[in-house]
Design a protein around this motif. Structure first.
Motif, PDB file in Angstrom:
ATOM      1  N   ARG A 158      50.373  42.346  31.305  1.00  0.00           N
ATOM      2  CA  ARG A 158      51.551  43.108  31.709  1.00  0.00           C
ATOM      3  C   ARG A 158      52.817  42.281  31.567  1.00  0.00           C
ATOM      4  NH1 ARG A 158      50.276  47.881  34.762  1.00  0.00           N
ATOM      5  NH2 ARG A 158      48.499  48.674  33.620  1.00  0.00           N
ATOM      6  N   GLU A 159      52.734  41.002  31.913  1.00  0.00           N
ATOM      7  CA  GLU A 159      53.932  40.177  31.836  1.00  0.00           C
ATOM      8  C   GLU A 159      54.374  39.993  30.386  1.00  0.00           C
ATOM      9  OE1 GLU A 159      55.383  36.250  34.260  1.00  0.00           O
ATOM     10  OE2 GLU A 159      53.458  37.142  34.741  1.00  0.00           O
ATOM     11  N   TRP A 173      51.845  46.224  39.531  1.00  0.00           N
ATOM     12  CA  TRP A 173      52.392  46.206  38.173  1.00  0.00           C
ATOM     13  C   TRP A 173      52.780  47.605  37.729  1.00  0.00           C
ATOM     14  CZ3 TRP A 173      54.236  42.233  35.762  1.00  0.00           C
ATOM     15  CH2 TRP A 173      53.711  40.963  35.994  1.00  0.00           C
ATOM     16  N   LEU A 179      45.135  40.921  34.041  1.00  0.00           N
ATOM     17  CA  LEU A 179      46.105  42.016  34.016  1.00  0.00           C
ATOM     18  C   LEU A 179      47.525  41.474  34.026  1.00  0.00           C
ATOM     19  CD1 LEU A 179      46.153  45.198  34.312  1.00  0.00           C
ATOM     20  CD2 LEU A 179      46.850  44.713  36.641  1.00  0.00           C
ATOM     21  N   GLY A 180      47.763  40.442  34.864  1.00  0.00           N
ATOM     22  CA  GLY A 180      49.088  39.847  34.959  1.00  0.00           C
ATOM     23  C   GLY A 180      49.539  39.297  33.620  1.00  0.00           C
ATOM     24  N   TYR A 239      34.347  42.125  30.774  1.00  0.00           N
ATOM     25  CA  TYR A 239      35.319  42.230  29.680  1.00  0.00           C
ATOM     26  C   TYR A 239      34.879  41.523  28.404  1.00  0.00           C
ATOM     27  CZ  TYR A 239      38.385  43.331  33.634  1.00  0.00           C
ATOM     28  OH  TYR A 239      38.928  43.875  34.758  1.00  0.00           O
ATOM     29  N   GLU A 274      46.950  44.546  42.747  1.00  0.00           N
ATOM     30  CA  GLU A 274      47.799  43.932  41.723  1.00  0.00           C
ATOM     31  C   GLU A 274      48.148  44.950  40.648  1.00  0.00           C
ATOM     32  OE1 GLU A 274      46.120  40.732  39.510  1.00  0.00           O
ATOM     33  OE2 GLU A 274      48.036  40.317  38.526  1.00  0.00           O
ATOM     34  N   ARG A 275      47.131  45.744  40.251  1.00  0.00           N
ATOM     35  CA  ARG A 275      47.377  46.768  39.241  1.00  0.00           C
ATOM     36  C   ARG A 275      48.419  47.769  39.744  1.00  0.00           C
ATOM     37  NH1 ARG A 275      44.809  48.692  34.704  1.00  0.00           N
ATOM     38  NH2 ARG A 275      43.221  47.091  34.890  1.00  0.00           N
ATOM     39  N   SER A 330      46.350  36.609  36.717  1.00  0.00           N
ATOM     40  CA  SER A 330      45.111  37.304  36.404  1.00  0.00           C
ATOM     41  C   SER A 330      45.180  37.849  34.977  1.00  0.00           C
ATOM     42  CB  SER A 330      44.898  38.442  37.383  1.00  0.00           C
ATOM     43  OG  SER A 330      45.898  39.406  37.168  1.00  0.00           O
TER      44      SER A 330
END
Lengths: 415, 125
Positions: A79-80, B117, A75-76, A132, B113-114, A73
């Motif tokens: 963050r990754e 994380w 966010l993934g 977004y 998911e947030r 996603s």
């Protein structure tokens, strides 16, 4: 882990960029390794505003970079990459869309597979578009519409080239770009023939291997280049009313044959200051040389900015007088030296290096610093006077921004 | 508990016998609830006050959002009149689709998911 990285970073020997064709995926790869401590991998796509089917599509596509894919996603993705300490960025020019990842040496497998999944499997979700992407697109367009210099360059392109290179770089703040048109543009643009992977701080053979591996998981459709007609120069004038931000005038010429003499001429007409903090106070009139080379055209000119109309008019008149006067040997030497320095300095930055490599990959052009400097060295009185006489025969590109009731027309300054 | 609330439906659907027995009861109960008599769909009854549902509502297509408002307006009018719609205008069981549920599920998945994380432990290899 840090120790192994340091040892790989020790390779200070300068390796020259070589273009490697990947074996399986058909994507061209080029890389240079000067022994930098960080690596950057950029995917250059021929998806600039020049190739867009309708205004603003390329801009929206740029902002869809690093959004949800089949693998992770939005966010993934963020963050990754944060865990690896990487930086993700996307930028759009008139010819290319560039998706860049910058990271520490050793993390290249993750970031190449990230880029590949962005290219091949971005989902283009409707809610991501409205939540977004669109707000950022609107913000960027609104901001750009208030900056006189950006407006001037945009208007100059549309006047000079009309279609193709003249297409607006940014989406209009109030017009609607449909998600379907963005998806369609993405499928046609993200084909293996339009994509080049450029790396700095990484070995080209290794990058080619990694790209092959990443694209084997998420293959790109094979396709040829984007439809685009070759550029043609028209010229003309545009006047835009802008209540705040002072008075701005762009005077320039476009050509379909980019030459070194043109860049020298732009530097000669509006020499950038050699001192950062001059002892005499700077005049309020600001002259900026503009030289924008593209694959089959170039736009060169001067951006004149001043708080009042009279000083803009005087400065623009002086520019034309200076253009018609032949250069003295000393002036020519100064202008050539300064242009050479700027050309060499641009090859030092990551963006400059990436663009030069991109040109090499897509057009097989010789873009090394040495060849650029040799071309600039060859500029002499004869080439300059020939260029000037050719320019004066063509219609100039003229843009006036500010108080259009009092700003001069082009024939008033071209006496 | 999340915005959708607890549900036994996945377990019941997984067993054929159970599904066969429970479905008629479920249909009977849905009709008994009375929202179909007011022309509403089940997803019109979701708690709009929850931020997750608000985000999900923002993801409806324009057509879906318009239809939803139209049904709400109709139902509010019937409520003023203190009577259900005429029988031929009741919502049939096959029209009672869960148009909002997938969007709420997406939003919940993003939230979890947030959270995952945010609370992740990092191990150095």
């Amino acid at each position: 882990m840090l120790a192994t990285r340091a040892s790989t970073a020790k390779r200070l020997a300068r390796s020259f960029a070589t273009v490697v064709d990947t074996k399986a995926s058909g994507v061209k790869v080029a890389a240079v390794d000067y022994g930098q401590p960080t690596t950057a991998v950029t995917v250059l796509v021929k998806a600039g505003s020049r190739y867009q089917p309708s205004p603003g599509v390329a801009h929206v596509l740029k902002n869809f970079a690093f959004k949800s894919t089949a693998k992770r996603s939005t966010l993934g993705t963020v963050r990754e990459s944060e865990l690896y300490g990487g930086v993700l960025s996307a930028s759009l020019s008139r010819e290319y869309l560039a998706l860049t990842t910058e990271f520490l040496r050793g993390d290249e497998p993750f970031f190449t597979s990230l880029l590949a999944s962005i290219l091949a499997t971005t989902k283009f979700l409707p809610h991501e578009y409205s939540e977004y992407v669109l707000p950022v697109v609107r913000d960027e367009s609104t901001h750009a519409s208030r900056v006189p210099s950006t407006l001037a360059i945009e208007a100059a392109h549309s006047v000079a080239f009309r279609t193709g290179l003249g297409a607006p770089l940014l989406a209009d703040a109030h017009s609607h770009v449909s998600l379907d048109s963005v998806k369609e543009f993405a499928t046609s643009a993200f084909a293996s023939g339009n994509v080049a992977v450029v790396g700095t701080g990484i070995d080209s053979a290794r990058l080619a291997d990694l790209v092959d591996k990443a694209l084997a998981e998420t293959p790109l459709p094979s396709g040829s280049s984007m439809p685009s007609s070759s550029s043609k120069y028209f010229g003309g004038s545009a006047r835009i009313n802008l209540p705040m931000g002072g008075q701005t005038v762009f005077v320039g010429f476009g050509t379909t044959a980019p030459s070194a003499a043109l860049s020298v001429l732009a530097t000669h007409l509006a020499p950038p200051s050699a001192l950062k903090w001059p002892s005499v106070p700077r005049s309020s009139t600001k002259l900026t040389p503009v030289y924008l080379p593209y694959s089959d055209a170039a736009l060169a000119g001067i951006l004149v900015q001043a708080p009042d109309v009279k000083s803009v008019k005087d400065a623009a008149k002086t520019l034309f007088e200076k253009l018609k006067k032949p250069l003295t040997a000393e002036e020519l030497k100064t202008a050539v030296a300064r242009t050479k320095f700027d050309a060499a300095a641009s090859a030092e930055t990551r963006e400059g290096l990436t663009l030069a490599l991109g040109k090499k990959v897509f057009f097989n052009a010789d873009t090394s610093v040495e060849s650029t400097l040799t071309a600039l060295d060859k500029v002499d009185d004869a080439t300059i006077s020939k260029t000037v006489s050719e320019l004066l025969k063509a219609t100039p590109t003229y843009v006036a921004i500010g108080d259009i009731a009092t700003l001069p027309y082009v024939d008033e300054i071209m006496l | 508990m999340n915005a959708l609330g607890p549900s036994l439906a996945p377990y019941i659907r997984s067993s054929r016998t159970l599904k066969k027995w429970v479905t008629p009861v479920a249909q009977w109960y849905a009709n008994l609830m009375g929202y179909r008599q007011m022309g509403l769909k089940y997803d019109d009854l979701q708690q709009e006050e929850l931020p997750e549902v608000q985000r999900a509502l923002g993801r409806l297509s324009q057509r879906e959002y318009y239809d939803r408002s139209y049904r709400m307006k109709f139902a509010a009018h019937q409520s003023v009149l203190h009577k259900p719609l005429p029988k031929e205008q009741w919502l049939s069981a096959k029209d009672d689709a869960r148009y909002l549920k997938p969007h709420i599920e997406d939003v919940l998945k993003e939230e979890s998911e947030r959270a995952a994380w945010d609370t992740m432990g990092v191990q150095r290899r």
